[in-house]
Write a protein that holds these residues in place. Structure first.
Motif: not given
Length: 330
Positions: A42-43, A91, A128-129, A161, A190, A233, A250, A277
């Motif tokens: 997702q991210w 990241e 970041d989101n 986050e 993750w 997200v 996001w 964001s």
């Protein structure tokens, strides 16, 4: 006398030499992405999508590496920097020290990294989101949609986050349903859909009828058991039309586009891009109801819309709580 092609080329070369910024302005920016998970996670998918859009517009040349182990991350950063990439996006959560060390050694390269830390002068920016606002709104919907007053929440790691999004969701649910209780679990990964799915099943067995899907796999569990899910997200309703009724989306484009422009203008500096964001910058939003347009009570949606307008008008601020959320269900 009419100039021929050779004369025109010579003139163009002379103009380029006379105006140093000309060639750089016309050239595509070389950008690299470095991700520790697959592009579809997702991210990362949101960053990748924004960079692919810039590539499609002809603004950048984009190369990326996925599934890079933390132990290899610094090496890959250095390889991309040495290869002449002007902007490196990635990241740094699991490699903060190594990433910042690499950035110091390439002061002329712009680094835009997802990070829990602060910017590092002169060239290490963070983001970041920050999507706690639509997370709050999705929580409001969840509080109004649960019948059992039990919501299950599955997250990756309890880092700030993730924590802030969960807390915002919980606060939103409490606004529309003070009786709601939460079961919170972190899978310490993750990207492990099977593990997330099993955690969700356990919550359903304990009475949860709405699940917060911070990770992939949760919505699959909800679908199989006939429960509801809230996405995070990205919008997965097309894959779960009878399951996912809300998502906090996001949009990385505002952040990426600003970074690209800053590098091209020679104005990139160490700063926190996190604010881009937020909803007022169109960096996030509550997903449309879609297939749940007629299933969500009108009165509930009216409350959500009113709160959304309060947020956009600056009349309501979603609290940022980075502490690890705890289960409240007995």
């Amino acid at each position: 006398m009419r100039p021929d092609r050779r004369h025109l080329l010579a003139l163009a070369a002379a103009l380029t030499a006379a105006t140093p910024g000309f060639a750089f302005a016309q050239a595509k920016l070389k950008v690299a992405g470095i991700y520790t998970v697959p592009f579809e996670q997702q991210w990362v998918s949101r960053i990748h999508k924004a960079l692919k859009a810039a590539e499609a517009r002809g603004e950048i040349e984009y190369k990326a590496s996925e599934n890079v182990a933390n132990a290899d991350y610094e090496r890959v950063m250095r390889e991309y920097a040495t290869a002449g990439n002007q902007l490196i996006v990635g990241e740094a959560f699991g490699v903060e020290s190594a990433a910042r060390k690499a950035a110091k050694d390439f002061p002329k390269v712009a680094f835009l990294m997802g990070s829990s830390g602060k910017p590092q002068a002169p060239n290490f920016s963070v983001f970041d989101n920050y999507i706690q606002e639509p997370s709050y709104l999705s929580g409001m919907l969840a509080g109004g949609m649960t019948k059992s007053n039990r919501i299950g929440m599955v997250g990756g790691f309890p880092i700030p986050e993730v924590n802030r999004l969960m807390h915002a969701f919980m606060a939103g649910a409490k606004e529309t349903n003070p009786k709601v209780e939460f079961t919170v679990t972190f899978i310490n990964s993750w990207f492990d859909p099977p593990k997330a799915k099993e955690a969700a099943f356990a919550m359903i067995d304990k009475g949860a009828d709405v699940l917060y899907a911070e990770r992939f796999g949760v919505s699959d569990a909800a679908k199989e058991r006939g429960k509801l899910a809230v996405g995070n997200v990205i919008n997965t309703q097309d894959k779960y039309p009878d399951t996912v009724f809300a998502s906090a989306l996001w949009h990385m484009e505002p952040t990426i586009d600003r970074a690209i422009k800053a590098v091209k203008d020679g104005k990139f500096k160490a700063e926190d891009f996190g604010q881009y964001s937020m909803m007022k910058f169109k960096g996030s939003e509550l997903a449309p109801l879609g297939t749940f347009e007629k299933k969500v009570p009108a009165a509930l949606m009216a409350k959500v819309k009113a709160r959304e307008q309060d947020i956009l008008a600056g009349k309501f601020t979603v609290k940022v709580d980075d502490s690890q959320p705890k289960s409240t269900a007995k």
